[in-house]
Design an enzyme around this catalytic site. Structure first.
Site, PDB file in Angstrom:
ATOM      1  N   SER A 142      33.195   9.572  23.316  1.00 36.69           N
ATOM      2  CA  SER A 142      34.284   9.643  24.049  1.00 36.69           C
ATOM      3  C   SER A 142      33.858   8.995  25.506  1.00 36.69           C
ATOM      4  CB  SER A 142      35.321  10.880  24.353  1.00 36.69           C
ATOM      5  OG  SER A 142      36.226  10.633  25.177  1.00 36.69           O
ATOM      6  N   TYR A 155      35.085  19.987  25.381  1.00 32.34           N
ATOM      7  CA  TYR A 155      35.311  18.465  24.732  1.00 32.34           C
ATOM      8  C   TYR A 155      34.142  17.638  25.168  1.00 32.34           C
ATOM      9  CZ  TYR A 155      37.403  14.249  22.670  1.00 32.34           C
ATOM     10  OH  TYR A 155      37.614  12.906  22.335  1.00 32.34           O
TER      11      TYR A 155
END
Length: 288
Positions: A142, A155
């Site tokens: 990401s 995350y």
């Protein structure tokens, strides 16, 4: 063009919006598939789309945090198709909380899925790839690993670890002609963006979806290419890395984000403060 004729791909998180678009493209390019998702209904829908495109498909509604389940995926691929050419480690979910609220349990659960749950299916497939002397591994990372965004510390850490992992693995397995790449995905339309927005703002899913739709014309201005991504934008990139066309590309992180990470933020000067905060909310990030 069927670049993947005769190839076999294992895909985790196949039932999500990005996963479904990706596996359908792999099927259209000729691959046979072993598909995984913990959500059985979504998994079956993705599998049906692949079968309609002509692929042979095996499904396993299992949890990638289970070493035994990942070993089963690899064994099924070999049993059904005789080989494993690609693993696309794509399983994941939304993890949003202020940093000090991310206690040991939160942190462990996040990394178990976003890091360990990405590694285990790859580890299970590597002996087969070694024996073949070929293979391609794709990790869904990401852009949040590469830019600072509040409330997603665990995350972001997991996604950054995947980018480091591809470097180490590409060196360790390069002599077996196995390549490793990560995709730093930017904001892509789908369930995860809406869920992130809902979690940050305390909205229901339906309320958050309305905000995302309402702010589209402002939101698209902050992407260098003029629009937010769709799952169909990711699919051909995955097909490329699964194909032999990418055989000289390994150990790298690739930004698939419409220019948002490096260029798109310049587009925010077109927005007033109210529009800016609305866009941030729609993207699941805090811009104001």
């Amino acid at each position: 063009m069927r670049r993947l004729e005769g190839k076999v791909a294992i895909v985790t998180g196949a039932g999500g919006s990005i996963g479904t678009a990706g596996v359908k493209r792999l099927a259209e390019e000729g691959a046979n598939l072993v598909l995984n998702d913990i959500r059985e209904e979504a998994l079956m829908a993705a599998a049906e789309a692949c079968r309609e495109a002509g692929a042979k498909v095996v499904t396993l509604a299992t949890d990638t945090r289970s070493e035994e389940a990942c070993d089963e995926m690899a064994a099924k691929a070999v049993e059904e198709f005789g080989r494993i050419d690609t693993v696309w480690a794509n399983a994941g979910q939304v993890w949003v909380a202020e940093a000090l609220e991310q206690d040991k349990d939160f942190w462990t659960r996040c990394l178990d899925l976003e890091l360990t749950g990405q590694w285990l299916p790859v580890r299970a497939a590597l002996p087969t790839m070694q024996a073949q002397n070929s293979g391609s591994v794709i990790f869904s990372s990401s852009m949040t690993a590469n830019v600072g965004i509040k409330h997603i510390s665990a995350y972001s850490a997991a996604k950054g670890a995947l980018q480091a992992l591809v470097k180490a693995l590409s060196v360790e397995f390069g002599h077996h002609k196995i390549r490793f790449n990560s995709l730093a995905l930017g904001s892509v339309e789908g369930r995860h963006i809406i869920e992130s927005n809902a979690m940050r703002s305390g909205m229901t899913y339906e309320e958050a979806e309305a905000v995302v739709n309402m702010t589209k014309k402002f939101r698209d201005l902050i992407f260098a290419v003029g629009r937010m991504g769709t799952p169909e934008d990711i699919a051909p990139i995955v097909a490329y890395f699964a194909s032999d066309e990418s055989e000289w590309v390994t150990g790298a992180n690739h930004y698939i984000d419409g220019g948002l990470t490096h260029l798109g933020m310049a587009g925010m000067h077109n927005l007033d403060s109210e529009q800016l905060m609305a866009v941030g909310s729609a993207l699941g990030i805090e811009l104001g």
